[in-house]
Design an enzyme around this catalytic site. Structure first.
Site, short mmCIF file in Angstrom:
data_model
loop_
_atom_site.label_atom_id
_atom_site.label_comp_id
_atom_site.label_asym_id
_atom_site.label_seq_id
_atom_site.Cartn_x
_atom_site.Cartn_y
_atom_site.Cartn_z
N ASP A 1 0.85 -1.19 0.00
CA ASP A 1 0.00 0.00 0.00
C ASP A 1 0.89 1.24 0.00
OD1 ASP A 1 -2.35 1.75 0.39
OD2 ASP A 1 -3.34 -0.14 0.88
N HIS B 1 -2.87 3.13 -4.68
CA HIS B 1 -2.27 2.67 -3.42
C HIS B 1 -0.85 2.13 -3.67
CE1 HIS B 1 -5.59 3.37 -0.70
NE2 HIS B 1 -6.42 2.80 -1.55
N GLU C 1 -9.72 2.76 -5.34
CA GLU C 1 -9.30 4.11 -4.97
C GLU C 1 -8.06 4.57 -5.74
OE1 GLU C 1 -10.96 4.42 -0.46
OE2 GLU C 1 -9.05 3.37 -0.65
N THR D 1 -5.58 -1.57 9.03
CA THR D 1 -4.84 -1.33 10.27
C THR D 1 -4.27 0.08 10.43
OG1 THR D 1 -2.83 -2.24 9.26
CG2 THR D 1 -4.23 -3.77 10.48
#
Ligand code: ACM
Length: 696
Positions: A128, A201, A264, A406
């Site tokens: 990411d 990402h 995204e 997370t």
């Protein structure tokens, strides 16, 4: 009754006799005519047998026996017969190790828990913007650069100004470690699906190899959360890089699936890039969404050529879905429905029911989370097959998955806290049939035993079984009541209220709130005491009045419906979760309050939540109208522009009215509209969150 999660298809106690299961050796056989993964267990004084369809059926039979023993008194369980089979073939849990990293030993512990609750897929989110976590030997800078960030955001993204810890953070899993995890999972029949994000990402990878981006700039591994405009440029060198990465990934993961992300990916960089615009023209694509589809399709062809299938988040539908792709529907269920209707496999994982990084309780003592509100009962009530999907397409819904992002989960302890409770509910969702007799209260009773067992093993499981769940309802008297829901049996509730102290027995299910002041409710039974639920009431002139809404709040944030706006209780000033905030998605809030009698009104206070990082904006303006005994028609009193102030989570405005004989009030809050480029959620309609309309 022994505690089993998931609840078997049929469970029959043969007698009340207890037998010591560990004394027996099971007589095991396989039955070819049974459904895949199914099993039967019979345990009686006369013997113990397991019949299974296949090796996984046998494995699940053993997990059930393990659960029986773990939740028994000294290994003694009743004589019983169990027949069990999963409802869905895909039963997944996800873990994001990019935002925060966990030791291999902890990842293996996580997999142990998946196995215990009979999941069969582990979706490992490995790359990411904030870090690249898998060793790729061909690209050493993925290890030396992309695996690290210089600093990490402290507190919540919506806090202002942003603050950072200034400490380098990172690491990655070596090939050897990845293999260790994959082998560990394989021993339980769990397939590990690696996710390598593209085209978005990807900031950490660009920091290592800036030539893969569209612009000649310096890129840095992200130090805060969100969505970043810097994404891979669809050049030949990018494809070569990703193909080489995929080759190494495939060498480590026997999984049939490779997850390529696809979510995204803002198109800003592609819009500005001459190269991208040339590709769009040359390939006859419509726009940048077409280019995303081209990107994903090209990678799909490559991955298919290696004998593997791709999974992507639901954005891969935009611009056209790649031929063989499986869609993970996360932004809602619509993407999943669209994909199923076009004959594509779907894994359901909507934020509304499957995002285990959301708050699980509205209790003030909950640790900081990303936002939202997903309590255990909501997970339990879920079904991966949408009501609106026609039966002929149900076959494409392979199953469901819980996601554990997370950003706000720094330690493995916290993973346990956020994930495991809801994972158990999800397990039952994915195993149980459509049997409506399995109620949440029944589940909660079993959950209580499992939670106590894990606590005894030192697992940081969320044990909120004595947190009171309640709704606010208008009673026949017209007064408001706190009505307790889904309460464990044998619990009392201690009440402190402006009227004094009282103990509600197990049979008492509601308590009237009609005075200004603090109400505290706390459940307890012989085993433990729950956390207090605190309800602060401000009695005002419109409390419990008749109220109607022109536009309905989103199903995800509908609280008690319109009553949430006039129940005398304000929403949290820190978070928009819970039942006091109503969330409107892309529509205004237009409320009409009909008062019981004509009264004099001085002020009306309206509050909105402000959290641009989560696409939540205050209204553009608020109109207040009143109707009096003499006017009969509504008259507009106030038009107020609200300032777009970035720094406060709460926008409160008190409007001065000063009118006598008011019989009705209308409050209209215009939603913000489409979010501008360069902000989180750009291009989407903003959310509008409104809580109590306080009429004084
Ligand atoms: C996602 O939550 N961005 C898939």
């Amino acid at each position: 009754m022994p505690s089993l999660i998931p609840m078997p298809l049929t469970y029959e106690k043969l007698s009340n006799e207890l037998v010591e299961i560990e004394k027996y050796t099971a007589l095991t056989s396989f039955a070819e005519d049974m459904l895949s993964e199914s099993y039967q267990i019979t345990l009686s004084k006369n013997g113990f047998s397991i019949i299974a369809a296949d090796s996984m059926g046998l494995f699940y039979a053993r997990q059930t026996i393990k659960q029986l023993i773990d939740n028994s008194d000294n290994g003694k369980v009743p004589e019983l017969k169990i027949e069990d089979q999963p409802r869905f073939q895909y039963r997944g849990m996800h873990l994001d190790v990019a935002r925060h990293l966990f030791d291999v030993a902890d990842v293996k512990k996580y997999i142990d828990m998946l196995a215990y609750y009979k999941f069969n897929f582990f979706h490992w989110h490995l790359t990411d913007d904030q870090g690249w976590r898998i060793e790729i030997k061909k690209y050493p800078k993925l290890q030396s650069v992309a695996a690290y960030r210089d600093s990490t955001l402290i507190g919540h993204y919506s806090d202002s100004p942003h603050q950072f810890d200034g400490e380098k953070y990172g690491g990655y899993y070596t090939h050897k470690e990845v293999k260790e995890v994959v082998d560990h999972a394989a021993a339980y029949g769990i397939e590990v699906i690696p996710e390598i994000e593209m085209p978005g990402h990807s900031l950490a990878a660009l920091a290592a190899y800036p030539e893969l981006g569209c612009e000649s700039i310096e890129y840095y591994t992200a130090t805060k959360w969100g969505v970043f405009p810097e994404i891979y440029c669809p050049t030949e060198s990018t494809f070569l890089f990703l193909e080489n990465v995929i080759d190494e990934v495939i060498s480590l993961f026997p999984s049939d699936y490779i997850h390529i992300g696809g979510d995204e990916a803002p198109k800003d960089a592609w819009k500005k890039s001459k190269f991208c615009q040339d590709v769009i023209r040359k390939e006859g694509l419509n726009d940048e969404h077409g280019l995303q589809s081209y990107f994903i399709t090209r990678m799909e062809k490559y991955i298919n050529s290696k004998g593997k299938q791709i999974i992507g988040w639901d954005e891969i539908l935009e611009g056209g879905l790649a031929e063989n792709a499986t869609v993970m529907s996360w932004r809602g269920i619509e993407g999943g429905i669209e994909a199923a209707e076009s004959g594509h496999d779907v894994i359901m994982t909507p934020t509304s029911h499957c995002y285990f990084d959301y708050y699980q309780s509205v209790n003030e003592s909950e640790p900081l989370a990303i936002g939202g509100y997903l309590p255990l009962d909501k997970v339990y009530a879920w079904s991966p097959i949408p009501d609106e999907l026609e039966t002929q397409y149900h076959q494409y819904i392979l199953g469901g998955q819980g996601n554990v992002w997370t950003e706000y989960i720094h330690t493995f302890d916290q993973v346990e806290y956020m994930a495991y409770s809801r994972m158990m509910a999800l397990s039952e969702v994915l195993w149980r049939g459509k049997d409506k007799s399995l109620t949440y209260v029944n589940f909660l009773d079993r959950y209580k035993d499992h939670a106590a067992y894990w606590e005894s093993k030192g697992v940081n499981i969320a044990n909120h079984t004595l947190d009171l769940k309640y709704i606010i309802e208008k009673g026949e008297s017209g007064k408001l009541n706190v009505v307790f829901q889904d309460r464990l049996s044998n619990t009392d509730i201690a009440v402190r209220s402006p009227k004094g102290k009282r103990l509600l027995s197990a049979g008492e299910v509601s308590y009237e709130i009609d005075d200004t002041g603090r109400y505290t409710f706390m459940a307890s039974n012989e085993e433990r005491v729950g956390r207090p639920s605190i309800v602060d009431v401000e009695k005002h002139n419109a409390m419990a009045c008749d109220i109607t809404l022109e536009y309905q709040p989103s199903k995800t944030y509908e609280g008690y419906g319109a009553l949430s706006l006039v129940n005398g209780i304000s929403g949290s000033k820190e978070k928009y979760s819970g039942d006091e905030w109503l969330g409107f998605s892309g529509v205004p809030m237009d409320a009409t309050l009909n008062l019981d009698t004509a009264i004099a009104i001085n002020t009306i206070e309206v509050s909105a939540f402000n959290s641009p990082g989560q696409w939540i904006y205050p209204p553009k303006y608020v109109d207040v109208w009143v109707k009096t005994l003499s006017s009969k028609e509504f008259q507009k009193i106030i038009v107020e522009e609200l300032l777009d102030d970035e720094t406060h989570k709460l926008h409160s405005r008190e409007f001065v009215i000063d009118q006598n004989d008011v019989i009705a009030i209308r409050v209209f809050a215009q939603d913000y509209g489409v979010i501008e480029e360069g902000r989180q959620g750009a291009g989407n309609r903003a959310w509008l969150f409104i809580d109590e309309i306080v009429v004084r």
